[in-house]
Design an enzyme around this catalytic site. Structure first.
Site, PDB file in Angstrom:
ATOM      1  N   ASP A  10       0.779  -1.218  -0.167  1.00  0.00           N
ATOM      2  CA  ASP A  10      -0.112  -0.065  -0.215  1.00  0.00           C
ATOM      3  C   ASP A  10       0.977   1.214   0.150  1.00  0.00           C
ATOM      4  O   ASP A  10       1.932   1.303   0.449  1.00  0.00           O
ATOM      5  CB  ASP A  10      -0.861   0.038   1.218  1.00  0.00           C
ATOM      6  N   SER A  11       0.322   2.501  -0.399  1.00  0.00           N
ATOM      7  CA  SER A  11       0.968   3.682  -0.462  1.00  0.00           C
ATOM      8  C   SER A  11       1.424   4.070   0.860  1.00  0.00           C
ATOM      9  O   SER A  11       2.176   4.860   1.180  1.00  0.00           O
ATOM     10  CB  SER A  11       0.200   4.557  -1.244  1.00  0.00           C
ATOM     11  N   CYS A  73      -4.270  -1.175  -2.308  1.00  0.00           N
ATOM     12  CA  CYS A  73      -4.045   0.367  -2.472  1.00  0.00           C
ATOM     13  C   CYS A  73      -5.164   0.589  -3.791  1.00  0.00           C
ATOM     14  O   CYS A  73      -4.580   0.189  -4.841  1.00  0.00           O
ATOM     15  CB  CYS A  73      -2.642   0.822  -2.692  1.00  0.00           C
ATOM     16  N   GLU A 158      -4.818   9.799   8.772  1.00  0.00           N
ATOM     17  CA  GLU A 158      -3.358   9.893   9.142  1.00  0.00           C
ATOM     18  C   GLU A 158      -2.994  10.719  10.241  1.00  0.00           C
ATOM     19  O   GLU A 158      -1.839  10.555  10.659  1.00  0.00           O
ATOM     20  CB  GLU A 158      -2.610   9.953   7.675  1.00  0.00           C
ATOM     21  N   CYS A 192     -11.434   3.352  -0.985  1.00  0.00           N
ATOM     22  CA  CYS A 192      -9.975   3.779  -0.357  1.00  0.00           C
ATOM     23  C   CYS A 192      -9.823   3.064   0.982  1.00  0.00           C
ATOM     24  O   CYS A 192     -10.702   2.803   1.842  1.00  0.00           O
ATOM     25  CB  CYS A 192     -10.040   5.170  -0.102  1.00  0.00           C
ATOM     26  N   HIS A 194      -8.193   3.370   3.676  1.00  0.00           N
ATOM     27  CA  HIS A 194      -8.251   4.407   4.775  1.00  0.00           C
ATOM     28  C   HIS A 194      -9.752   4.606   5.269  1.00  0.00           C
ATOM     29  O   HIS A 194      -9.903   4.845   6.348  1.00  0.00           O
ATOM     30  CB  HIS A 194      -7.837   5.682   4.575  1.00  0.00           C
TER      31      HIS A 194
END
Length: 288
Positions: A10-11, A73, A158, A192, A194
């Site tokens: 993942d990024s 991702c 984040e 996504c 996240h």
């Protein structure tokens, strides 16, 4: 037979929400997770940049021995997966495989909707790629896909602001922008990795009767099915239940954030992408 771990890329941290569900479903396998935190986020980067970064990280995981790499991702899956599968894999590791998260999701998403109208909440990069529209149309031609980019959602997560009142403004704003496109949307996908951390917040602003889907469980089910159908890959996957974590940025910073996504502590190590670049340079020189 030489058996090695399954790679998960993942990024940044978001792919840990997918890994969490994969571990629940398939705890017997070994996994190596790589987060390209030094170059995150990918969502606002060009197709070319995402492709090159993703290819480097896939090569790094191949160098670790991984016979199978999961791009956990959405942006990498949208902007890089097809090129890597079709152009790069036959050259660098023809016996290995790279899978993404978009196709497994679009193979199932049509089963959840009654109105045949689906909403996608994603990064700007994923939305611009139109991958969800294209792939969903392959499996469910009668389903209409509406998309909404949510550029502030990843930074909120984040920076550990996803539970704050400030997050409410952006969540409500983007959700309304999606629902304004059609009053008949009955299924929304969090496209996504996240976004599952925002799920409880999203549900506060979600009208009754709309299903909210996360990708982790869908991808885990798809991976289990893939390994059954491809014993030639499954036989190369080691099975000791071990986990290893790597990041292109600070391991201490990664460990501090990872618990939020994975639900357990990690002990990450640094991954140096210059090793991959050096290998490529040497290879070009050798063959010239």
């Amino acid at each position: 037979m030489n058996q090695q771990p399954i790679g998960v890329f993942d990024s940044g941290y978001g792919g840990l929400t997918v890994l969490k569900e994969i571990i629940k479903k398939l705890p017997q396998y070994d996994y190596v997770y790589l987060g390209d935190n030094a170059r995150a986020p990918y969502g606002t980067r060009s197709f070319e940049s995402v492709y090159h970064y993703t290819l480097e990280c896939v090569q790094w995981l191949f160098n670790k021995g991984c016979p199978l790499v999961i791009l956990a991702c959405n942006t990498a899956s949208a902007k890089a997966l097809r090129t890597i599968q079709q152009n790069d894999l036959p050259k660098i590791a023809p016996g290995n495989r790279v899978l993404g998260v978009i196709r497994p999701t679009t193979e199932k998403i049509g089963d959840y909707t009654q109105t045949k109208q689906v909403g996608i909440l994603a990064t700007a990069g994923t939305v611009l790629s139109e991958s969800y529209i294209i792939e969903t149309n392959k499996f469910y031609p009668g389903v209409t896909v509406f998309q909404q980019a949510c550029p502030m959602w990843v930074p909120l997560v984040e920076n550990n602001e996803h539970n704050s009142k400030g997050a409410d403004y952006f969540i409500e704003k983007d959700l309304n922008a999606l629902l304004d496109q059609s009053k008949n949307i009955d299924t929304i996908l969090l496209a996504c990795t996240h976004y599952p951390l925002l799920k409880h917040k999203i549900q506060q602003f979600l009208p009754e009767g709309i299903s909210l889907l996360s990708q982790g469980e869908i991808v885990a089910d798809s991976l289990e099915d893939y390994l059954v159908r491809h014993p030639e890959i499954e036989e190369r996957c080691s099975r000791q239940g071990k986990l290893a974590f790597f990041t292109t940025d600070s391991p201490a910073d990664f460990d501090a954030h990872a618990t939020i996504f994975l639900g357990r502590k990690t002990h990450a190590k640094h991954a140096d992408m210059d090793e991959v670049k050096l290998t490529k340079k040497n290879a070009r020189g050798f063959h010239s």
